[in-house]
Design an enzyme around this catalytic site. Structure first.
Site, PDB file in Angstrom:
ATOM      1  N   VAL A 163       0.827  -1.186  -0.295  1.00  0.00           N
ATOM      2  CA  VAL A 163       0.275  -0.303  -0.996  1.00  0.00           C
ATOM      3  C   VAL A 163       0.490   1.358   0.014  1.00  0.00           C
ATOM      4  O   VAL A 163       0.898   2.159  -0.488  1.00  0.00           O
ATOM      5  CB  VAL A 163      -0.947   0.148   1.106  1.00  0.00           C
ATOM      6  CG1 VAL A 163      -1.797   1.173   1.433  1.00  0.00           C
ATOM      7  CG2 VAL A 163      -1.567  -1.435   1.299  1.00  0.00           C
TER       8      VAL A 163
ATOM      9  N   GLY B 153     -10.617  -2.073   0.825  1.00  0.00           N
ATOM     10  CA  GLY B 153      -9.948  -1.809  -0.209  1.00  0.00           C
ATOM     11  C   GLY B 153     -10.285  -0.539  -1.083  1.00  0.00           C
ATOM     12  O   GLY B 153     -10.261   0.246  -0.228  1.00  0.00           O
TER      13      GLY B 153
ATOM     14  N   GLY C 217      -0.291 -14.060  -4.199  1.00  0.00           N
ATOM     15  CA  GLY C 217       0.005 -13.122  -3.251  1.00  0.00           C
ATOM     16  C   GLY C 217      -1.546 -12.842  -2.519  1.00  0.00           C
ATOM     17  O   GLY C 217      -1.278 -11.902  -1.851  1.00  0.00           O
TER      18      GLY C 217
ATOM     19  N   GLU D 114      -1.465 -14.470   3.137  1.00  0.00           N
ATOM     20  CA  GLU D 114      -0.154 -14.856   3.290  1.00  0.00           C
ATOM     21  C   GLU D 114       0.500 -16.085   3.861  1.00  0.00           C
ATOM     22  O   GLU D 114      -0.424 -17.143   3.630  1.00  0.00           O
ATOM     23  CB  GLU D 114      -0.525 -14.050   4.858  1.00  0.00           C
ATOM     24  CG  GLU D 114      -0.668 -12.496   4.771  1.00  0.00           C
ATOM     25  CD  GLU D 114       0.071 -11.605   4.384  1.00  0.00           C
ATOM     26  OE1 GLU D 114       0.867 -11.661   4.047  1.00  0.00           O
ATOM     27  OE2 GLU D 114      -0.526 -10.699   3.505  1.00  0.00           O
TER      28      GLU D 114
ATOM     29  N   ASP E 140     -10.251 -10.945  10.035  1.00  0.00           N
ATOM     30  CA  ASP E 140      -9.809 -10.038   9.304  1.00  0.00           C
ATOM     31  C   ASP E 140     -11.379  -8.897   8.858  1.00  0.00           C
ATOM     32  O   ASP E 140     -11.327  -7.858   8.575  1.00  0.00           O
ATOM     33  CB  ASP E 140      -9.272  -9.705   8.088  1.00  0.00           C
ATOM     34  CG  ASP E 140      -9.192  -9.071   6.945  1.00  0.00           C
ATOM     35  OD1 ASP E 140      -8.150  -8.579   7.316  1.00  0.00           O
ATOM     36  OD2 ASP E 140     -10.086  -9.141   6.020  1.00  0.00           O
TER      37      ASP E 140
ATOM     38  N   LYS F 166     -13.640  -6.019  10.273  1.00  0.00           N
ATOM     39  CA  LYS F 166     -13.891  -4.135   9.542  1.00  0.00           C
ATOM     40  C   LYS F 166     -15.347  -4.457   9.613  1.00  0.00           C
ATOM     41  O   LYS F 166     -16.064  -2.770   9.073  1.00  0.00           O
ATOM     42  CB  LYS F 166     -13.835  -5.182   7.602  1.00  0.00           C
ATOM     43  CG  LYS F 166     -12.702  -5.188   7.040  1.00  0.00           C
ATOM     44  CD  LYS F 166     -12.195  -6.194   5.940  1.00  0.00           C
ATOM     45  CE  LYS F 166     -10.710  -5.739   5.361  1.00  0.00           C
ATOM     46  NZ  LYS F 166     -10.794  -6.588   4.655  1.00  0.00           N
TER      47      LYS F 166
END
Length: 428
Positions: free
Chosen positions: A14, A134, A187, A190, A201, A205
Site C-alpha cells: 500500500v 480496499g 499473493g 499470507e 480480518d 472490518k
C-alpha cells in the site's frame, strides 16, 4: 501555491502505491485542493530492504522521530500495519499537531474510539477509509450518502482471500488446501493466513462498519465469528445443487434497536448479487429504510485500489487544512451499544450430518428438530458407502438459541455427527 508536506510510515504494497499515486496525480490533487502536496519522508523498519526504492529526493529513514519532530510535515500516512507500534506512532503524531490517514483496520477496530478522542482533543483529522474493503469508498458513502436514512443492515464480502478460495472451490472443485495454496502463490493470502481464513480480518472490518452504520462500538467478543477452514467440497456441491453459493459474509443488522454482528459462511441464492462476486473482489450491501438495497462492488485489496482510498483521505484532509475546518471526526454517529439476544437472530440454516444408515435414525433427528420447534424445508440424503449416510437439511427460519439446542442434542447422539452448519440468507 502553498505546499503541504506529507510523511509516510511503511513502504509495503500500500505504501508503494501511495507514493506512485502521489507522484502520478499531483496536478489533479492540486487542482482539487488548491494546495501542492510534497512527500517529505518515508519511514521504514528495515532500510536495507528498501534501498532500491525509487523515491527520488524523498528521504528514506528508519527513525520515526524524523517525521514526528519535523514541524513542516502536516500529514502522516500510516500504512505499516500491525497494532503496535502503529498505535503509538499515530498517538504521537496527533499530539504533535499532525493529521493522520491510516489503512490499519485491526488498529481502528480495537482502538479507533480512543484515537478519535485524541484527534479531537488536538483538533486534528483522523481518516481511515482504506481500512475497509480496499478501493471501495464504503465508509465515506455510509457517512455521507446514508446520513438521513435509517440503516437496517450492512452485509457483504469484505475479505478477498476467502472469497478467492471459495470461488476456486466452487468453480474448479478444488479442496480447501488446494485453493489456499493457489491464493498464497498469487499473493492473495499470507504464508500464515489465519486472520483471513478464520474470519478475524472480516470481523475487524465489520466492527468498523457497525460503528459507521449504527453508531455502536463493539469489541471482538461481541462478534460471532466462524471461518472457512472446515468447509468441504461436499458442502459446496450440495449447496450448489440446492441453488446456493457459499460465501464468507459479514452481517451487521439491527433487530428492534439492538445489534447483531456475525462473520461466517452463508448460503446465498445463486440469483443474489453477492453470489456473482468472484475471486479477490469485495462487495458491501447496505439496506436502508428509504433506499432499500444498494450494493458497492470493487477490488478489496491491492496496491493501487487501496492507495486510492488513502489518497481520497489525504485529499479530504488537505481541503480541510485549506478551509481551516480540521478537527472534525470522520464519523460522529454515536448510540449506546445494545446487543441482540440469540433468540432475536433468525435465519434458515443449512445443516449437514453424518448418520448411521439404520432404521430409526431419521425419526431420532425429527424428534430433535421437533423438540427445538424447528421444521425442515428441504432434505437430501446420500449414501457414503460405509454404512453411513450424509444428510443435508435446509430448515425454515429459526433463531440462534434453537440452533444451539439442536447442536447440543446432536452431539449427544452415538450414531449422529454434525458436519456443518451455516446460515441461509433470507429473502435471497
Amino acid at each position: 501555491m502553498e505546499t503541504i508536506k506529507i510523511g509516510i510510515v511503511g513502504l509495503g504494497t500500500v505504501g508503494t502505491g501511495v507514493v506512485k499515486m502521489l507522484q502520478a496525480h499531483q496536478a489533479k490533487i492540486s487542482e482539487i485542493t488548491g494546495r501542492n502536496l510534497e512527500l517529505a519522508c518515508v519511514v521504514v523498519h528495515n532500510l536495507k530492504k528498501h534501498q532500491t526504492a525509487d523515491l527520488g529526493d524523498v528521504r528514506l529513514t528508519d527513525q520515526i522521530d524524523t517525521l514526528i519532530d519535523d514541524p513542516e510535515i502536516q500529514i502522516m500516512v500510516e500504512v505499516m500495519g500491525s497494532i503496535h507500534p502503529a498505535k503509538e506512532y499515530i498517538t504521537r503524531a496527533l499530539q504533535a499537531g499532525k493529521h493522520v490517514v491510516t489503512a490499519n483496520k485491526d488498529l481502528i477496530a480495537q482502538y479507533g474510539r480512543e484515537l478519535v478522542q485524541i484527534a479531537r482533543e488536538n483538533h486534528r483529522d483522523l481518516f481511515y477509509e482504506a481500512s475497509v474493503a480496499g478501493g471501495i469508498p464504503i465508509l465515506r458513502t455510509i457517512d455521507n450518502s446514508f446520513a438521513a436514512d435509517k440503516i437496517q443492515r450492512v452485509m457483504g464480502i469484505v475479505n478477498g482471500t476467502t472469497n478467492y478460495i471459495m470461488t476456486q472451490m466452487l468453480t474448479k472443485q478444488w479442496s480447501y488446501d488446494q485453493a489456499l495454496s493457489s491464493a498464497q502463490d498469487l499473493g492473495f493470502a499470507e504464508s500464515d493466513p489465519t486472520n483471513d481464513v478464520e474470519g478475524l480480518d472480516a470481523a475487524y472490518k465489520m466492527i468498523i462498519l457497525t460503528q459507521f452504520a449504527f453508531g455502536m462500538s463493539l469489541s471482538m467478543d461481541h462478534v460471532k465469528v466462524q471461518g472457512i477452514t472446515h468447509i468441504s467440497p461436499e458442502d459446496i456441491a450440495e449447496a450448489h445443487q440446492l441453488g446456493y453459493t457459499i460465501k464468507l459474509l459479514g452481517i451487521a443488522e439491527e433487530v428492534d434497536d439492538r445489534i447483531a454482528v456475525s462473520v461466517g459462511p452463508v448460503l446465498v441464492s445463486d440469483q443474489h448479487p453477492l453470489a456473482t462476486v468472484q475471486n479477490e473482489n469485495n462487495a458491501v450491501m447496505v439496506t436502508g429504510t428509504a433506499v432499500g438495497d444498494t450494493m458497492f462492488y470493487g477490488p478489496g485489496a491491492g496496491e493501487l485500489p487501496t492507495a486510492n482510498s488513502v489518497l481520497s483521505d489525504i485529499t479530504t484532509v488537505t481541503k480541510n487544512i485549506a478551509l481551516n475546518t480540521t478537527g472534525n471526526t470522520f464519523n460522529s454517529y454515536r448510540q449506546d451499544t445494545v446487543l441482540a439476544a440469540p433468540e432475536d437472530v433468525i435465519y434458515p440454516h443449512f445443516i449437514a450430518l453424518k448418520m448411521r444408515d439404520v432404521p430409526g435414525m431419521m425419526m431420532r433427528l425429527t424428534e430433535i428438530m421437533t423438540k427445538a420447534q424447528v421444521s425442515f424445508s428441504r432434505i437430501i440424503q446420500n449414501q457414503l458407502g460405509d454404512g453411513n449416510a450424509r444428510v443435508v437439511i435446509i430448515t425454515h427460519e429459526m433463531n440462534d438459541q434453537q440452533l444451539a439446542d439442536i447442536t447440543a442434542a446432536i452431539a449427544g447422539q452415538a450414531n449422529m455427527q454434525l458436519l456443518a452448519s451455516y446460515k441461509v440468507l433470507k429473502n435471497a
